[in-house]
Design an enzyme around this catalytic site. Structure first.
Site, PDB file in Angstrom:
ATOM      1  N   LYS A   1      -3.808   6.071   5.718  1.00  0.00           N
ATOM      2  CA  LYS A   1      -3.230   5.500   6.777  1.00  0.00           C
ATOM      3  C   LYS A   1      -1.709   5.628   6.818  1.00  0.00           C
ATOM      4  O   LYS A   1      -1.210   6.414   8.044  1.00  0.00           O
ATOM      5  CB  LYS A   1      -3.533   3.914   6.760  1.00  0.00           C
ATOM      6  CG  LYS A   1      -4.833   3.584   6.649  1.00  0.00           C
ATOM      7  CD  LYS A   1      -5.085   2.007   6.857  1.00  0.00           C
ATOM      8  CE  LYS A   1      -4.335   1.344   5.641  1.00  0.00           C
ATOM      9  NZ  LYS A   1      -4.912   1.741   4.255  1.00  0.00           N
TER      10      LYS A   1
ATOM     11  N   ARG B   1      -6.447  -6.674   9.579  1.00  0.00           N
ATOM     12  CA  ARG B   1      -7.196  -6.496   8.466  1.00  0.00           C
ATOM     13  C   ARG B   1      -8.357  -7.541   8.386  1.00  0.00           C
ATOM     14  O   ARG B   1      -9.198  -7.266   7.452  1.00  0.00           O
ATOM     15  CB  ARG B   1      -6.393  -6.664   7.200  1.00  0.00           C
ATOM     16  CG  ARG B   1      -5.840  -5.353   6.675  1.00  0.00           C
ATOM     17  CD  ARG B   1      -5.067  -5.827   5.527  1.00  0.00           C
ATOM     18  NE  ARG B   1      -4.918  -4.654   4.400  1.00  0.00           N
ATOM     19  CZ  ARG B   1      -3.967  -3.825   4.238  1.00  0.00           C
ATOM     20  NH1 ARG B   1      -2.980  -3.822   5.017  1.00  0.00           N
ATOM     21  NH2 ARG B   1      -3.935  -3.144   3.444  1.00  0.00           N
TER      22      ARG B   1
ATOM     23  N   ARG C   1       0.055   8.229  -6.560  1.00  0.00           N
ATOM     24  CA  ARG C   1       0.829   8.167  -5.394  1.00  0.00           C
ATOM     25  C   ARG C   1       2.361   7.566  -5.864  1.00  0.00           C
ATOM     26  O   ARG C   1       2.328   6.607  -6.931  1.00  0.00           O
ATOM     27  CB  ARG C   1       0.427   6.871  -4.345  1.00  0.00           C
ATOM     28  CG  ARG C   1       1.267   6.440  -3.497  1.00  0.00           C
ATOM     29  CD  ARG C   1       0.633   5.613  -2.371  1.00  0.00           C
ATOM     30  NE  ARG C   1       0.149   4.261  -2.592  1.00  0.00           N
ATOM     31  CZ  ARG C   1      -0.288   3.550  -2.082  1.00  0.00           C
ATOM     32  NH1 ARG C   1      -0.535   3.790  -0.595  1.00  0.00           N
ATOM     33  NH2 ARG C   1      -0.806   2.526  -2.246  1.00  0.00           N
TER      34      ARG C   1
ATOM     35  N   ARG D   1       3.774   1.619  -7.070  1.00  0.00           N
ATOM     36  CA  ARG D   1       3.603   0.521  -6.714  1.00  0.00           C
ATOM     37  C   ARG D   1       2.792  -0.316  -7.662  1.00  0.00           C
ATOM     38  O   ARG D   1       1.831   0.244  -8.356  1.00  0.00           O
ATOM     39  CB  ARG D   1       2.638   0.387  -5.533  1.00  0.00           C
ATOM     40  CG  ARG D   1       3.606   0.444  -4.318  1.00  0.00           C
ATOM     41  CD  ARG D   1       2.915   0.747  -2.851  1.00  0.00           C
ATOM     42  NE  ARG D   1       1.827  -0.224  -2.563  1.00  0.00           N
ATOM     43  CZ  ARG D   1       0.939  -0.041  -1.540  1.00  0.00           C
ATOM     44  NH1 ARG D   1       1.514   0.648  -0.539  1.00  0.00           N
ATOM     45  NH2 ARG D   1      -0.205  -0.863  -1.334  1.00  0.00           N
TER      46      ARG D   1
ATOM     47  N   ARG E   1      -8.681  -4.568  -4.381  1.00  0.00           N
ATOM     48  CA  ARG E   1      -8.343  -4.123  -3.013  1.00  0.00           C
ATOM     49  C   ARG E   1      -9.520  -3.592  -2.309  1.00  0.00           C
ATOM     50  O   ARG E   1      -9.790  -3.965  -1.204  1.00  0.00           O
ATOM     51  CB  ARG E   1      -7.247  -3.200  -3.152  1.00  0.00           C
ATOM     52  CG  ARG E   1      -5.816  -4.013  -3.513  1.00  0.00           C
ATOM     53  CD  ARG E   1      -4.880  -3.046  -3.717  1.00  0.00           C
ATOM     54  NE  ARG E   1      -4.241  -2.373  -2.993  1.00  0.00           N
ATOM     55  CZ  ARG E   1      -3.540  -1.159  -3.015  1.00  0.00           C
ATOM     56  NH1 ARG E   1      -3.141  -0.707  -4.506  1.00  0.00           N
ATOM     57  NH2 ARG E   1      -3.243  -0.249  -1.991  1.00  0.00           N
TER      58      ARG E   1
END
Ligand code: AP5
Length: 210
Positions: A13, A88, A123, A156, A167
């Site tokens: 996203k 969300r 990431r 992160r 998640r």
């Protein structure tokens, strides 16, 4: 143009929202980035959000809706915006409706759960501006340094395997129902997010310009 990007954590996203924000010259609004910024600055909202983010849970609707409302009231949103990570929950989508925000298009990026862990473990994000990179698929020009602002790239905290699992669970339970919500309104386009970044951008732009 008011656009929403939907999708699981790590679906891409933020990556797509950043590219399309540049192409269409409208701001990208990432509630995740706003919350992490608030956490870093030690604001009241940041402190309230900390435990939820670190546990892979959603931050309560009333906090996030308030943050979003303040952000879209800013001048740079007058010509449209891209929502990355909001709404969300159905309650958040209904809050947008009751603010009188007419969403034009919703792009849902579909990626299988098994691919998500690989994406998120590779990431790296800029600790200054929040731009997102990947060790294999989207390398910065200089290792460990953000191309955009020269900030340091970090991993992160919520990209650890056990938090990723939580998640994903939260996504399937609370966020996935939004696909039906926007499909019913005739605004949803589902794109295959397992392809190369450029192929997804091309399909998203074709939908937005169509
Ligand atoms: P947030 O920051 O929004 O995290 P997320 O939705 O879990 O999404 P991510 O940022 O992890 O992934 P992404 O889909 O943007 O993927 P990206 O483009 O980076 O939220 C964090 C937390 O804040 C939440 O858990 C929650 O606690 C809270 N929060 C935020 N908003 C909230 C809300 N509205 N309500 C309640 N709580 C909220 O891509 C991932 C990686 O893959 C990158 O390395 C990228 O380079 C790479 N990649 C991208 N596309 C491709 C591709 N096509 N092929 C290969 N690699 C790719």
């Amino acid at each position: 143009m008011k656009i929403i990007f939907l999708g699981a954590p790590g679906a891409g996203k933020g990556t797509q929202a950043e590219i399309i924000s540049d192409r269409l010259s409208i701001p990208q609004i990432s509630t995740g980035n706003i919350l992490r910024e608030a956490l870093k600055s030690g604001t009241e909202n940041g402190l309230k959000a900390k435990t939820f983010i670190e546990a892979g849970q959603l931050v309560p609707d009333e906090i996030v809706i308030g943050i979003l409302q303040d952000r879209i009231a800013q001048d740079d949103c007058a010509g449209g915006f891209i929502l990355d990570g909001f709404p969300r929950t159905i309650a958040q989508a209904e809050a947008l409706d009751s603010m009188g925000i007419a969403i034009d298009r919703v792009i849902d990026i579909e990626v299988a759960d098994e691919a998500i862990e690989r994406r998120l473990s590779g990431r790296r994000v800029c600790e200054t501006c929040g731009s997102s990179y990947h060790l294999d698929h989207k390398k910065p020009a200089v290792e460990g340094v953000c191309d955009k602002c020269g900030g340091t790239l970090i991993q992160r905290k919520d990209d650890k395997p056990e938090t990723i699992c939580e998640r994903l669970k939260v996504y399937h339970e609370q966020t996935e129902p939004l696909k039906a919500y926007y499909k019913e309104k005739g605004k949803l386009c589902e794109v295959d997010g397992s392809r190369a970044i450029e192929a997804i951008t091309a399909e998203a732009l074709a939908f937005l310009e169509g």
